[in-house]
Design a protein around this motif. Structure first.
Motif, short mmCIF file in Angstrom:
data_model
loop_
_atom_site.label_atom_id
_atom_site.label_comp_id
_atom_site.label_asym_id
_atom_site.label_seq_id
_atom_site.Cartn_x
_atom_site.Cartn_y
_atom_site.Cartn_z
N THR A 45 0.85 -1.19 0.00
CA THR A 45 0.00 0.00 0.00
C THR A 45 0.88 1.24 0.00
O THR A 45 1.84 1.33 0.77
CB THR A 45 -0.93 0.01 1.23
N TYR A 46 0.54 2.19 -0.84
CA TYR A 46 1.35 3.39 -1.03
C TYR A 46 0.47 4.64 -0.91
O TYR A 46 -0.74 4.59 -1.13
CB TYR A 46 2.02 3.37 -2.40
N SER A 47 1.12 5.74 -0.58
CA SER A 47 0.47 7.04 -0.67
C SER A 47 1.22 7.85 -1.72
O SER A 47 2.44 7.76 -1.85
CB SER A 47 0.48 7.77 0.68
N VAL A 48 0.46 8.64 -2.48
CA VAL A 48 1.04 9.44 -3.56
C VAL A 48 0.80 10.91 -3.24
O VAL A 48 -0.34 11.32 -2.97
CB VAL A 48 0.43 9.07 -4.92
N ILE A 107 -9.50 1.85 6.42
CA ILE A 107 -9.44 3.31 6.36
C ILE A 107 -7.97 3.70 6.42
O ILE A 107 -7.28 3.35 7.39
CB ILE A 107 -10.22 3.98 7.51
N ALA A 108 -7.49 4.36 5.38
CA ALA A 108 -6.10 4.83 5.34
C ALA A 108 -6.08 6.29 5.75
O ALA A 108 -6.83 7.11 5.21
CB ALA A 108 -5.53 4.66 3.94
N ILE A 109 -5.22 6.62 6.71
CA ILE A 109 -5.12 7.98 7.25
C ILE A 109 -3.72 8.49 7.00
O ILE A 109 -2.74 7.92 7.50
CB ILE A 109 -5.45 7.99 8.76
N ALA A 110 -3.61 9.57 6.21
CA ALA A 110 -2.31 10.14 5.85
C ALA A 110 -2.08 11.43 6.61
O ALA A 110 -2.98 12.27 6.73
CB ALA A 110 -2.24 10.38 4.34
N ASN A 111 -0.85 11.58 7.12
CA ASN A 111 -0.45 12.78 7.85
C ASN A 111 0.68 13.46 7.08
O ASN A 111 1.81 12.98 7.07
CB ASN A 111 -0.01 12.41 9.27
N ASP A 112 0.37 14.58 6.43
CA ASP A 112 1.38 15.32 5.67
C ASP A 112 2.14 16.33 6.53
O ASP A 112 3.06 16.98 6.04
CB ASP A 112 0.72 16.07 4.50
N THR A 153 1.44 7.17 6.58
CA THR A 153 0.05 6.75 6.38
C THR A 153 -0.20 5.49 7.17
O THR A 153 0.62 4.55 7.13
CB THR A 153 -0.25 6.49 4.89
N VAL A 154 -1.29 5.45 7.91
CA VAL A 154 -1.65 4.29 8.72
C VAL A 154 -2.96 3.72 8.20
O VAL A 154 -3.92 4.47 7.97
CB VAL A 154 -1.78 4.66 10.21
N ARG A 155 -3.01 2.41 8.00
CA ARG A 155 -4.23 1.73 7.57
C ARG A 155 -4.85 0.99 8.75
O ARG A 155 -4.15 0.30 9.51
CB ARG A 155 -3.96 0.74 6.44
N VAL A 156 -6.15 1.13 8.88
CA VAL A 156 -6.88 0.51 9.98
C VAL A 156 -7.99 -0.36 9.38
O VAL A 156 -8.81 0.12 8.57
CB VAL A 156 -7.49 1.57 10.91
#
Length: 465
Positions: free
Chosen positions: A330-333, A382-387, A415-418
């Protein structure tokens, strides 16, 4: 008889005028040098809070097919009805469903949900839908969030090249007609197609083939502007490869162009080197609508940077960037640009029969508390991204805030996935700004939709009478 003035009289007048002029200049200089008393008056203003209105969320409806009737090639039919989950916050007024009429699609009645305000506060309302189809011309899993209608929105996704099909769904849950203007951005820049000017009657949904808006485009982007009443826009996109259905998705809109865009959860399910891997398996589509610029695209996983690319963006022309052969995970872009841009990522489970794909729309910034509706589907997260530069504490509470709470720490730049339960509503509360999305992965199933911020209260207005 006219008398001429004498020389003495004329001279007297000249002298008098000169004395008066000198006195005037002297007075002016003296006045400028003197510090005169001043009086500053602040403009009268009143801080007014608008009266709360009802909360509205419109759903895209079930999965549709075009061209099944050989006698009417443009006919659209309902293939699969959706499964819907909706709720309001704990202790808030309940929501009611109001079906929309879809005149061009028989048996299709997408839902719109409304909830009255709770006293002086708007009610937090969420809803989401999902559907699965397995047919010769349409196959895959799709999930979408039911969203409030907007006066402007952007659709980043779909195509009209060979093998692609798309349907733009425009819903007007209001009580007055909506005059809609659609601008299609493609290889030739922004275009205003004749089919892009239409009226959506109140309480209805209009279905517009994407090919009527952008013909033979590999990477179109749509801007939807509405006057009279806001509309909710969603794109249904599907692929057929050599007569085999290759997936379907309902593409969520992007609220507005920004200089920073984040796609929190892009799932890669097949390793590089599998059959069909010569085709790009993960692509980001970008558009700078009005100003040419350069964009930096950063791919991260588990808080670590996987790749960074810089691409030039020509104003009004979409661009696609292959993100390369990413390993399973799993990635964040993240996209950064000097000019405002819109962005979305396309990914697929593969290129054979029974595979699926998803368009991951950029997620807006969420602050404070909001509800999350998790539609039915395989392995939802639920993926939670912190920029940001500091860790953010997140509380995720089941049953719209009335159930058990899970405390989560999202490190800076991560990013954390729950894992969550399908067909359930959660309350997400963060100590700082985050971006989030609900995602699904399964055998031949892939989908995602971003989390939008709650509009729980009307913002105060500074009024100058």
């Amino acid at each position: 008889m006219t008398k001429r003035p004498t020389w003495a009289a004329t001279s007297a007048r000249l002298v008098g005028g000169t004395v008066a002029a000198v006195a005037l200049v002297a007075g002016t200089v003296t006045a400028a040098a003197v510090v005169w008393p001043t009086h500053d008056r602040e403009p009268v203003s009143v801080l007014a809070v608008p009266a709360p209105s009802e909360s509205v969320a419109a759903c895209p409806g079930g999965l549709l097919a075009i061209g099944r009737d050989a006698g009417v090639a443009a006919a659209v039919t309902l293939v699969t009805a959706p499964r819907v989950v909706f709720d309001t916050g704990a202790g808030q007024p309940e929501a009611t469903a109001e079906p929309l009429v879809a005149p061009a699609v028989a048996d299709s009645t997408p839902d719109a949900f409304t909830a009255p305000p709770a006293g002086a506060t708007r009610t937090d309302l969420v809803a989401a839908t999902s559907a699965t189809v397995a047919a010769e011309d349409l196959s895959g899993f799709a999930a979408a969030s039911c969203l409030p209608p907007l006066l402007e929105s952007w659709i980043v996704g779909g195509a009209t090249a060979t093998g692609y099909s798309g349907l733009l769904l425009l819903s007007n849950p209001g009580s007055v007609p909506a005059d809609v203007q659609i601008t299609a951005y493609g290889a030739a820049g922004p275009q205003s197609p004749p089919a892009g000017r239409l009226v959506v009657a109140p309480g209805t949904q209009r279905v517009v083939p994407l090919a009527a808006l952008a013909r033979d485009e590999k990477s179109p982007v749509l801007q939807v502007i509405s006057t009279g009443a806001p509309v909710q826009a969603t794109l249904q996109s599907s692929i057929t490869r050599t007569l085999l259905a290759g997936g379907v998705d309902q593409v969520a809109p992007v609220i507005a162009p920004e200089t920073e865009q984040t796609i929190p959860a892009v799932v890669v399910t097949a390793p590089p080197g599998v059959e069909g891997a010569s085709d790009p398996a993960t692509i980001v589509r970008l558009l700078a609508p009005s100003t040419s610029s350069a964009a930096t695209v950063t791919v991260r996983s588990a808080g670590q940077t996987v790749s960074t690319s810089e691409v030039p963006l020509q104003a009004g022309v979409p661009l696609e960037l292959d993100l390369g052969g990413l390993e399973v995970g799993t990635y964040s872009v993240h996209v950064q640009s000097d000019a405002a841009v819109v962005a979305a990522v396309w990914s697929t489970t593969g290129f054979g029969e029974g595979d699926d794909f998803a368009w991951h729309a950029a997620a807006p910034r969420v602050e404070g508390a909001t509800l999350v509706a998790v539609a039915a589907g395989p392995s939802p997260t639920i993926a939670i991204a912190n920029d940001g530069a500091d860790a953010v504490a997140v509380s995720l509470t089941a049953d719209a805030g009335a159930g058990a709470a899970e405390e989560i720490s999202v490190p800076a730049g991560s990013t954390v996935r729950v894992a969550v339960d399908p067909e359930r509503v959660y309350r997400l509360e963060a100590s700082g700004p985050v971006r989030a999305a609900v995602g699904y992965t399964g055998d031949g199933a892939l989908a995602s939709y971003p989390l939008w911020p709650a509009d729980a209260a009307a913002s105060p207005l500074l009024v100058h009478p």
